[in-house]
Design a protein around this motif. Sequence first.
Motif, PDB file in Angstrom:
ATOM      1  N   MET A  53      28.706  19.602  41.096  1.00  0.00           N
ATOM      2  CA  MET A  53      27.486  20.249  41.276  1.00  0.00           C
ATOM      3  C   MET A  53      26.565  19.329  40.449  1.00  0.00           C
ATOM      4  O   MET A  53      25.296  18.997  40.944  1.00  0.00           O
ATOM      5  N   ALA A  54      26.997  18.931  39.280  1.00  0.00           N
ATOM      6  CA  ALA A  54      25.919  17.709  38.725  1.00  0.00           C
ATOM      7  C   ALA A  54      25.854  16.426  39.520  1.00  0.00           C
ATOM      8  O   ALA A  54      24.749  15.796  39.506  1.00  0.00           O
ATOM      9  N   ASP A  55      27.001  16.192  40.139  1.00  0.00           N
ATOM     10  CA  ASP A  55      26.726  15.105  41.202  1.00  0.00           C
ATOM     11  C   ASP A  55      25.932  15.295  42.145  1.00  0.00           C
ATOM     12  O   ASP A  55      25.089  14.108  42.686  1.00  0.00           O
ATOM     13  N   ARG A  56      25.398  16.295  42.363  1.00  0.00           N
ATOM     14  CA  ARG A  56      24.487  16.922  43.691  1.00  0.00           C
ATOM     15  C   ARG A  56      23.056  17.190  42.999  1.00  0.00           C
ATOM     16  O   ARG A  56      22.266  17.561  43.728  1.00  0.00           O
ATOM     17  N   GLY A  57      23.102  17.087  41.739  1.00  0.00           N
ATOM     18  CA  GLY A  57      21.755  17.324  41.044  1.00  0.00           C
ATOM     19  C   GLY A  57      21.633  18.738  40.519  1.00  0.00           C
ATOM     20  O   GLY A  57      20.549  18.893  40.196  1.00  0.00           O
ATOM     21  N   PHE A  58      22.525  19.401  40.255  1.00  0.00           N
ATOM     22  CA  PHE A  58      22.384  20.886  39.875  1.00  0.00           C
ATOM     23  C   PHE A  58      23.107  20.927  38.666  1.00  0.00           C
ATOM     24  O   PHE A  58      24.138  20.438  38.316  1.00  0.00           O
ATOM     25  N   GLU A  59      22.746  21.828  37.793  1.00  0.00           N
ATOM     26  CA  GLU A  59      23.370  22.183  36.466  1.00  0.00           C
ATOM     27  C   GLU A  59      24.178  23.488  36.721  1.00  0.00           C
ATOM     28  O   GLU A  59      23.542  24.528  37.406  1.00  0.00           O
ATOM     29  N   ALA A  60      25.428  23.323  36.214  1.00  0.00           N
ATOM     30  CA  ALA A  60      26.194  24.580  36.194  1.00  0.00           C
ATOM     31  C   ALA A  60      26.593  25.119  35.041  1.00  0.00           C
ATOM     32  O   ALA A  60      26.655  24.283  33.890  1.00  0.00           O
ATOM     33  N   LEU A  61      26.514  26.414  34.929  1.00  0.00           N
ATOM     34  CA  LEU A  61      26.991  27.395  33.753  1.00  0.00           C
ATOM     35  C   LEU A  61      28.237  28.125  33.792  1.00  0.00           C
ATOM     36  O   LEU A  61      28.471  28.722  34.973  1.00  0.00           O
ATOM     37  N   THR A  62      29.086  27.657  33.155  1.00  0.00           N
ATOM     38  CA  THR A  62      30.361  28.138  33.298  1.00  0.00           C
ATOM     39  C   THR A  62      30.539  29.641  32.606  1.00  0.00           C
ATOM     40  O   THR A  62      30.304  29.388  31.228  1.00  0.00           O
ATOM     41  N   PHE A  63      31.305  30.493  32.989  1.00  0.00           N
ATOM     42  CA  PHE A  63      31.515  31.761  32.553  1.00  0.00           C
ATOM     43  C   PHE A  63      32.842  32.001  32.365  1.00  0.00           C
ATOM     44  O   PHE A  63      33.780  32.117  33.784  1.00  0.00           O
ATOM     45  N   HIS A  64      33.521  32.436  31.274  1.00  0.00           N
ATOM     46  CA  HIS A  64      35.015  32.552  31.136  1.00  0.00           C
ATOM     47  C   HIS A  64      35.417  34.056  31.418  1.00  0.00           C
ATOM     48  O   HIS A  64      34.510  35.003  31.070  1.00  0.00           O
ATOM     49  N   CYS A  65      36.011  34.199  32.360  1.00  0.00           N
ATOM     50  CA  CYS A  65      36.524  35.497  32.987  1.00  0.00           C
ATOM     51  C   CYS A  65      37.086  36.309  32.129  1.00  0.00           C
ATOM     52  O   CYS A  65      38.306  37.151  32.725  1.00  0.00           O
ATOM     53  N   THR A  66      36.489  36.917  31.144  1.00  0.00           N
ATOM     54  CA  THR A  66      37.135  37.914  30.164  1.00  0.00           C
ATOM     55  C   THR A  66      36.434  39.240  30.229  1.00  0.00           C
ATOM     56  O   THR A  66      36.896  40.209  29.234  1.00  0.00           O
ATOM     57  N   GLY A  67      35.651  39.526  31.148  1.00  0.00           N
ATOM     58  CA  GLY A  67      34.868  40.924  31.259  1.00  0.00           C
ATOM     59  C   GLY A  67      33.529  40.573  30.852  1.00  0.00           C
ATOM     60  O   GLY A  67      32.692  40.669  31.781  1.00  0.00           O
ATOM     61  N   VAL A  68      33.528  40.041  29.614  1.00  0.00           N
ATOM     62  CA  VAL A  68      31.835  39.722  29.157  1.00  0.00           C
ATOM     63  C   VAL A  68      31.547  38.664  29.827  1.00  0.00           C
ATOM     64  O   VAL A  68      30.102  38.546  30.128  1.00  0.00           O
TER      65      VAL A  68
END
Length: 399
Positions: free
Chosen positions: A202-217
């Motif tokens: 996504m960064a290569d395509r010009g977008f910023e990505a937010l990663t979320f760890h799938c622990t429920g929260v």
Amino acid sequence: MTVIALVGALDTKGAEYAFLADRVAALGATPLLIDIGVLDEPTVPARIGRDLIAELGGGSLTGLRAGADRNAAMTVMARGAANALVDLDVDGVLAVGGSNAAYVMAEICTRLPFGFPKVLVSTIAAGDTRSYVRETDLTLMYPVVDINGLNRISRPVLANAADACVGMARSRYAEPADGAPLVGVSMFGVTTAAGSSVVRGMADRGFEALTFHCTGVGGRTMESLVLNGTIQGVADLTTTELADELAGGVCSAGPTRLTAAAVRGVPQVVSVGALDMVNFYDAVPSAFSGRQLYPHNPAVTLMRTTAEECAELGRRIADRLNPSTAPVAVLFPHRGLSQLSVPGGVFSDPAADEALYLALKDGLRPGIDLHDFDTDINDPVVSGTAVDLLATWLEKETP
């Protein structure tokens, strides 16, 4: 002038809040005391009194004092404090106390933006804090001793809390404006390669990505940011929290997981990452004796999902995606839902994976494409397809 809101029960915690106010003032900032107590008379004066807080919360102090329902009183005062804070010109907020203070602070924090200084000193910091932190960036400090008067342990802890809050407020970071859409990416330890590849793509395509760890929260936070408009595209390759919701694992994100993008009209690419497992802390419930287990680390045990559970998960995913009005696609890797279920892996179960696939295929409405891959979730071809689909949709929407 830096203004720090000090929110607390000034009847039972007056000495502590007087100490905090003096410390904030000594640092050259302005303390603004907000009283949420409902029992005895306050022992220190407040800038915003309990009568007004009760009124802002939809009640009256007289009524709350006359009633015997402490829970109702805290609900009103928490709502009132939150309503007060959103309209005040303050630079940070600090609270100290036990579970009641933590609940009030939780209500306040859900109304404040990310990056706004929020500090809580509470004994709950050493326990399960999920219901208090929620989806916010609340800073927690453990007081070591209970918040019950001033002593040689509590004073330095409270002083550090005041120092921290004032320091955050004075040096608050300002994020540069960026018009590029934000993308939410779901990830788990056993799908890290997939999530990391999506972020890079996504960064290569010009977008910023937010990663979320799938622990429920993590999943709940991503859903909330989609709903409030912060996130404009979703690469939800790791939907493992649905398995915990189904089987009672510790990483459930609740029944609204995988619904926000459909509600908000946000494009999404979804996969079945880590739906081969349910997470448990310590002992696995006796109801699951005889199931296939794997110790992920000394604190977490994973349980393999069955064919029946996988079929139900497929139906639930379809039900939650079908209302979507924005573009949506599902990616299915037939040779491993995670690092553990690749051929020869400890959770390899082609029959369970096939049950998941067939339920998805039967349940998805026409117009939602189901992409098949003869590889596992962490293969770059899967993440590459997710990036290409989502970036292409977002590029069409971006001026």
